[in-house]
Design an enzyme around this catalytic site. Structure first.
Site, PDB file in Angstrom:
ATOM      1  N   ASP A  67       0.798  -1.183   0.149  1.00 26.51           N
ATOM      2  CA  ASP A  67       0.205  -0.085   0.015  1.00 26.51           C
ATOM      3  C   ASP A  67       0.860   1.281   0.082  1.00 26.51           C
ATOM      4  O   ASP A  67       1.793   1.258   0.538  1.00 26.51           O
ATOM      5  CB  ASP A  67      -0.780   0.071   1.200  1.00 26.51           C
ATOM      6  CG  ASP A  67      -2.198  -0.069   1.143  1.00 26.51           C
ATOM      7  OD1 ASP A  67      -2.652  -0.598   0.066  1.00 26.51           O
ATOM      8  OD2 ASP A  67      -2.863  -0.189   1.917  1.00 26.51           O
ATOM      9  N   PHE A  98     -16.130   8.952   4.708  1.00 24.39           N
ATOM     10  CA  PHE A  98     -15.232   8.362   3.553  1.00 24.39           C
ATOM     11  C   PHE A  98     -15.140   6.755   3.338  1.00 24.39           C
ATOM     12  O   PHE A  98     -15.387   5.988   4.324  1.00 24.39           O
ATOM     13  CB  PHE A  98     -13.821   8.846   3.891  1.00 24.39           C
ATOM     14  CG  PHE A  98     -12.685   8.270   2.988  1.00 24.39           C
ATOM     15  CD1 PHE A  98     -12.429   8.585   1.726  1.00 24.39           C
ATOM     16  CD2 PHE A  98     -11.867   7.055   3.454  1.00 24.39           C
ATOM     17  CE1 PHE A  98     -11.937   8.264   0.832  1.00 24.39           C
ATOM     18  CE2 PHE A  98     -10.957   6.712   2.425  1.00 24.39           C
ATOM     19  CZ  PHE A  98     -11.058   7.020   1.211  1.00 24.39           C
ATOM     20  N   SER A  99     -15.269   6.310   1.883  1.00 25.14           N
ATOM     21  CA  SER A  99     -14.796   5.008   1.718  1.00 25.14           C
ATOM     22  C   SER A  99     -14.060   5.074   0.550  1.00 25.14           C
ATOM     23  O   SER A  99     -13.713   5.988  -0.187  1.00 25.14           O
ATOM     24  CB  SER A  99     -16.290   4.289   1.495  1.00 25.14           C
ATOM     25  OG  SER A  99     -16.466   4.405   0.188  1.00 25.14           O
ATOM     26  N   ALA A 100     -13.130   3.874   0.507  1.00 21.97           N
ATOM     27  CA  ALA A 100     -12.132   3.582  -0.712  1.00 21.97           C
ATOM     28  C   ALA A 100     -12.649   3.466  -1.732  1.00 21.97           C
ATOM     29  O   ALA A 100     -12.161   3.548  -2.908  1.00 21.97           O
ATOM     30  CB  ALA A 100     -11.289   2.583   0.111  1.00 21.97           C
ATOM     31  N   LYS A 101     -14.019   2.990  -1.734  1.00 25.45           N
ATOM     32  CA  LYS A 101     -14.825   2.681  -3.020  1.00 25.45           C
ATOM     33  C   LYS A 101     -15.130   4.167  -3.642  1.00 25.45           C
ATOM     34  O   LYS A 101     -15.005   4.398  -4.797  1.00 25.45           O
ATOM     35  CB  LYS A 101     -16.103   2.042  -2.747  1.00 25.45           C
ATOM     36  CG  LYS A 101     -16.199   1.021  -3.922  1.00 25.45           C
ATOM     37  CD  LYS A 101     -17.320  -0.093  -3.489  1.00 25.45           C
ATOM     38  CE  LYS A 101     -17.933  -0.617  -4.859  1.00 25.45           C
ATOM     39  NZ  LYS A 101     -17.086  -1.457  -5.585  1.00 25.45           N
ATOM     40  N   GLU A 114      -6.502  12.415   7.642  1.00 26.50           N
ATOM     41  CA  GLU A 114      -6.685  13.540   6.832  1.00 26.50           C
ATOM     42  C   GLU A 114      -7.671  14.216   7.170  1.00 26.50           C
ATOM     43  O   GLU A 114      -7.605  15.433   7.182  1.00 26.50           O
ATOM     44  CB  GLU A 114      -7.070  12.844   5.485  1.00 26.50           C
ATOM     45  CG  GLU A 114      -6.027  11.907   4.573  1.00 26.50           C
ATOM     46  CD  GLU A 114      -5.964  10.674   5.073  1.00 26.50           C
ATOM     47  OE1 GLU A 114      -6.889  10.151   6.077  1.00 26.50           O
ATOM     48  OE2 GLU A 114      -5.226   9.748   4.529  1.00 26.50           O
ATOM     49  N   ARG A 136     -14.060   7.222  -2.639  1.00 27.79           N
ATOM     50  CA  ARG A 136     -13.103   7.905  -2.528  1.00 27.79           C
ATOM     51  C   ARG A 136     -13.552   9.601  -2.250  1.00 27.79           C
ATOM     52  O   ARG A 136     -13.017  10.552  -2.599  1.00 27.79           O
ATOM     53  CB  ARG A 136     -12.287   8.098  -3.764  1.00 27.79           C
ATOM     54  CG  ARG A 136     -11.539   6.572  -3.983  1.00 27.79           C
ATOM     55  CD  ARG A 136     -10.566   6.538  -5.113  1.00 27.79           C
ATOM     56  NE  ARG A 136     -10.826   6.331  -6.081  1.00 27.79           N
ATOM     57  CZ  ARG A 136     -10.491   6.617  -7.281  1.00 27.79           C
ATOM     58  NH1 ARG A 136      -9.150   7.250  -7.260  1.00 27.79           N
ATOM     59  NH2 ARG A 136     -10.908   6.212  -8.399  1.00 27.79           N
TER      60      ARG A 136
HETATM   61  N1  LIG Z   1     -10.706  11.346   4.368  1.00 26.32           N
HETATM   62  C1  LIG Z   1     -10.884  11.580   3.280  1.00 26.32           C
HETATM   63  N2  LIG Z   1     -11.877  12.231   2.684  1.00 26.32           N
HETATM   64  C2  LIG Z   1     -12.205  12.417   1.123  1.00 26.32           C
HETATM   65  N3  LIG Z   1     -11.139  11.996   0.596  1.00 26.32           N
HETATM   66  C3  LIG Z   1     -10.399  10.969   1.005  1.00 26.32           C
HETATM   67  C4  LIG Z   1     -10.032  10.764   2.335  1.00 26.32           C
HETATM   68  N4  LIG Z   1      -9.016  10.045   2.562  1.00 26.32           N
HETATM   69  C5  LIG Z   1      -8.449   9.744   1.198  1.00 26.32           C
HETATM   70  N5  LIG Z   1      -9.201  10.327   0.343  1.00 26.32           N
HETATM   71  C6  LIG Z   1      -9.201  10.299  -1.041  1.00 26.32           C
HETATM   72  O1  LIG Z   1      -9.595   8.891  -1.547  1.00 26.32           O
HETATM   73  C7  LIG Z   1      -8.452   8.378  -2.245  1.00 26.32           C
HETATM   74  C8  LIG Z   1      -8.324   6.807  -2.078  1.00 26.32           C
HETATM   75  O2  LIG Z   1      -8.008   6.501  -0.657  1.00 26.32           O
HETATM   76  P1  LIG Z   1      -7.685   5.168  -0.328  1.00 26.32           P
HETATM   77  O3  LIG Z   1      -7.575   5.290   0.998  1.00 26.32           O
HETATM   78  O4  LIG Z   1      -8.300   4.050  -1.079  1.00 26.32           O
HETATM   79  O5  LIG Z   1      -6.240   5.084  -0.771  1.00 26.32           O
HETATM   80  P2  LIG Z   1      -4.853   5.939  -0.348  1.00 26.32           P
HETATM   81  O6  LIG Z   1      -5.065   6.158   1.019  1.00 26.32           O
HETATM   82  O7  LIG Z   1      -4.521   7.068  -1.143  1.00 26.32           O
HETATM   83  O8  LIG Z   1      -3.700   5.013  -0.575  1.00 26.32           O
HETATM   84  P3  LIG Z   1      -3.400   3.411  -0.170  1.00 26.32           P
HETATM   85  O9  LIG Z   1      -4.244   2.485  -1.035  1.00 26.32           O
HETATM   86  O10 LIG Z   1      -2.082   3.446  -0.383  1.00 26.32           O
HETATM   87  O11 LIG Z   1      -4.070   3.475   1.273  1.00 26.32           O
HETATM   88  C9  LIG Z   1      -7.195   9.002  -1.875  1.00 26.32           C
HETATM   89  O12 LIG Z   1      -6.042   8.896  -2.760  1.00 26.32           O
HETATM   90  C10 LIG Z   1      -7.690  10.531  -1.420  1.00 26.32           C
HETATM   91  O13 LIG Z   1      -7.587  11.149  -2.808  1.00 26.32           O
END
Ligand SMILES: Nc1ncnc2c1ncn2[C@@H]1O[C@H](COP(=O)(O)OP(=O)(O)OP(=O)(O)O)[C@@H](O)[C@H]1O
Ligand SMILES: [K+]
Ligand SMILES: [Mg+2]
Length: 674
Positions: free
Chosen positions: A302, A372-375, A343, A377
């Site tokens: 990651d 927030f969700s990774a899906k 963040e 974003r």
């Molecule tokens: N708290 C948040 N609120 C809104 N957007 C966010 C937040 N945290 C991350 N993001 C956005 O969502 C994207 C995806 O987040 P995700 O956690 O899936 O990946 P990442 O943290 O960037 O990388 P990694 O997969 O290495 O953890 C981030 O790159 C950022 O642009």
């Protein structure tokens, strides 16, 4: 863990191992190891037929000594295994002591509370744990935040934060809440807890042979059978040419020729490999996982938290044209009020510098927060008609369904090129600007990735972040490749793709959305701080929750495989050399023509055989430290390593018996032992 400081060679562990090696003489436990089982049968035969029935023509002193050394051979092999198990057993003992009986505060369905002994808790029960109390069972926090002392499990005394909702929601029974209170949903029935599993693992109770070990055992058994047949033809040949070989001599010869060295050390090598991981605070759920770690071709890491420090902080607001920076700060703060990610919290703090007072969500009864969700974003808040959002540029473009103004587009680009994460903020359709999230690449990674490259392992960074940021960080960290804008299912797809082309994949993760990928990877290392789902999906758990630990895991796996390979090479070469050492000595009296083959000029046939048997036993003891500590590891390409090891251990294995047996023979003759 409490007993971490032990060495394999502590007096206590050695004494216990000495007792255990006698207990392990039980034929039922010997039968798991065919080579040593044959050796034990050999010892029984010389004891009964040679000594008690005094069959054969050999002097008693000779039969007695051969018999003794055959028993020593078996005991030495058992000792190696018992020693390898010793450290884990000591640790299991210490862990058992932490499994104290606690009383839990269980919540009844009507909301009232009752006191229940911890061992009566079942899955899905809800318990309340307050400061000072021991968490009664494994579970998932469903409400509250607390600091927890996990030193009983991790040996690490610094308290850790555990909280509902995020990727740090799992708690372990037996650890202690230091501050605040939490409501926990129990996830394990009694006897199936993490602590129970951990005790089973460190003491090796649940250890099963790995597929590679089984294959090697079959090979060694086949060699044993071949030599058994060879020895029988030897007997026939003796009868035919009027040389009489006694049972003792034939049995001694057999034991010298079968692969007792690797046969005696094989399981110790495997156990020591798992134990070395335990010393690094990694629990491998199976020996198979350790082996896979040694063969890994691709490492998936990651970005955030693994390659970077992961504490992404908002450092700057970059407003769009015609937007005041205060307005942007205000919207960004609103969208982050309930965002408990680093963040989100840092945005709220930075916004305060623009004269915004800290807001309280209780003032906004109609606000609907979107976490927030990774899906998706993105995250934000709905304030009646206003939809305030912040998130990844791609996601935000979709959200407002139109392109960004050019100055916002270029701000996104500038932030990304610096390796930062740009979050675009919008109020419904109106783009307000960009938040610059700064993250720092961890120190020393370049060297570590260089080590991987030297071993022929490819490192791939995966991130949910955009292409430009990913490229900048990938370059700075020195990974071979990266995958940007990855959603959880993309991670899974990437693993499947690599595996389909025949590669073994390792990955680390902590989140629930990492669970499928962790389960799919050949080596899935879950962070102990992670969610219960992640911990159950992986085949290793890192108690320190340090994602770069994967590097050490791979090295330990490789070292284990190399040690096994090196000692197998040594063992087989050794047995071949013994053949040339003993047989000429045995036959030279009857057949003077083979005189030139009798290179070693041993004292007599009897002393030759006794010396070979003694050497065969002592070599096991001599190699125990190497088997337990592992051969020295260097990050080299696999084929280079193989060639080196063949050279060192193959030639060493050929030479050692000549030198060793000659020396022992001199001693045997000087002391008139036979
Ligand atoms: N708290 C948040 N609120 C809104 N957007 C966010 C937040 N945290 C991350 N993001 C956005 O969502 C994207 C995806 O987040 P995700 O956690 O899936 O990946 P990442 O943290 O960037 O990388 P990694 O997969 O290495 O953890 C981030 O790159 C950022 O642009
Ligand atoms: K042998
Ligand atoms: Mg993340």
């Amino acid at each position: 863990m409490a007993a971490r400081k032990h060495s394999f060679f502590d007096r206590e562990i050695m004494t216990q191992a000495a007792f255990d090696s006698i207990k392990k003489l039980n034929p039922r436990s010997m039968a798991k190891n065919p080579v040593m089982f044959v050796t034990e049968v050999a010892a029984v035969i010389t004891t009964t037929v040679g000594l008690i029935l005094s069959a054969g023509s050999e002097p008693l002193a000779f039969t007695l000594q051969v018999t003794l050394w055959l028993w020593f051979t078996v005991l030495f092999a058992n000792f190696a295994e018992a020693l390898a198990e010793g450290r884990g057993k000591a640790q299991a003992g210490a862990l058992r002591k932490t499994r104290t009986q606690t009383v839990a505060n269980r919540l009844r369905s009507d909301g009232s509370m009752e006191k229940t002994p911890a061992d009566e808790l079942r899955k899905e029960d809800l318990v309340l744990v307050s400061a000072g109390e021991i968490i009664p069972a494994d579970g998932e926090i469903i409400q509250g935040v607390a600091t927890v002392d996990e030193s009983a499990i991790t040996g690490e005394s610094a308290p850790v934060i555990r909280e509902a909702g995020g990727d740090r929601s799992a708690v372990t029974g037996g650890t202690r809440v230091l501050s605040d209170w939490i409501k926990v949903r129990v996830t394990a029935d009694p006897g199936e807890s993490f602590l129970d599993r951990m005790i089973g693992l460190v003491e090796g109770a649940s250890r099963r042979k790995t597929p590679n070990e089984i294959a090697l055992t079959i090979l060694l058994s086949a060699l044993t059978v071949i030599f058994l047949v060879a020895i029988m033809t030897f007997k026939l040949f003796g009868m035919y040419s009027n040389v009489i070989f006694s049972v003792t001599v034939l049995v001694a010869l057999l034991v010298c020729l079968i692969p007792t060295t690797i046969g005696g050390l094989l399981s110790a090598i495997g156990i020591a490999g798992i134990d070395r991981l335990v010393q690094k605070n990694v629990l491998a759920m199976s020996g198979r996982a350790v082996e896979a770690a040694g063969d890994v071709d691709v490492l998936l890491l990651d970005k955030t938290g693994t390659i970077t420090l992961g504490d992404r902080q908002a450092t700057e607001f970059l407003p769009a044209e015609g937007v005041r920076v205060e307005e942007l700060a205000d919207a960004a703060q609103l969208a982050s009020l309930t965002d408990e990610t680093p963040e989100g919290r840092s945005i709220v703090i930075l916004a305060k510098k623009y004269g915004l007072r800290g807001r309280s969500i209780t003032e906004m009864p109609h606000a609907e927060f979107i976490s927030f969700s990774a899906k998706t974003r993105m995250s934000g808040v709905d304030l009646e008609a206003r939809k305030i959002r912040k998130g990844a540029a791609e996601a935000m473009r979709d959200f407002i369904s139109s392109p960004f103004p050019p100055e916002v587009e270029s701000a996104v680009k500038t932030v990304s090129q610096k390796g930062g994460t740009p979050l675009v903020v919008a109020d419904s359709k109106r783009v307000l600007g960009v938040v610059h999230l700064k993250d720092i690449v961890k120190g020393g990674l370049k060297d570590r990735f260089e080590r991987f490259r030297a071993m022929g392992i490819k490192t791939v960074m995966i991130t949910g972040d955009n292409q430009l940021t990913a490229a900048a960080i990938a370059k700075e960290a020195g990974v071979d490749d990266f995958l940007a804008e990855a959603r959880p299912e993309d991670k899974l797809a990437l693993i499947r793709k690599e595996q389909a082309s025949g590669r073994l994949v390792a990955m680390t993760g902590d989140g629930t959305n990492d669970a499928p990928a962790l389960a799919q990877a050949d080596v899935g290392v879950a962070m102990n701080t992670g969610t219960q789902a992640a911990k159950e999906a992986g085949n290793m758990v890192d108690l320190d929750s340090n994602p770069t630990k994967l590097i050490e895991i791979v090295e330990i796996g490789k070292q284990m495989l190399m040690t096994r390979g090196a000692l197998t090479t040594f063992s087989v070469a050794n047995d071949v050399a013994k053949y040339f050492a003993i047989i000429p000595a045995m036959l030279v009296n009857a057949f003077p023509v083979i005189g030139p083959l009798n290179l070693m000029r041993l004292g007599s046939p009897a002393s030759a055989i006794l010396s070979a048997v003694i050497f065969n036993a002592l070599i096991i003891i001599a190699l125990i430290p190497l088997a337990l500590r592992g051969v020295r590891f260097r990050p080299l390409d696999a084929s280079v390593l193989l060639r080196r090891n063949l050279l060192i251990y193959g030639l060493g294995g050929l030479a050692a018996p000549f030198v060793g047996i000659k020396l022992i023979d001199l001693l045997v003759n000087a002391l008139h032992l036979v």
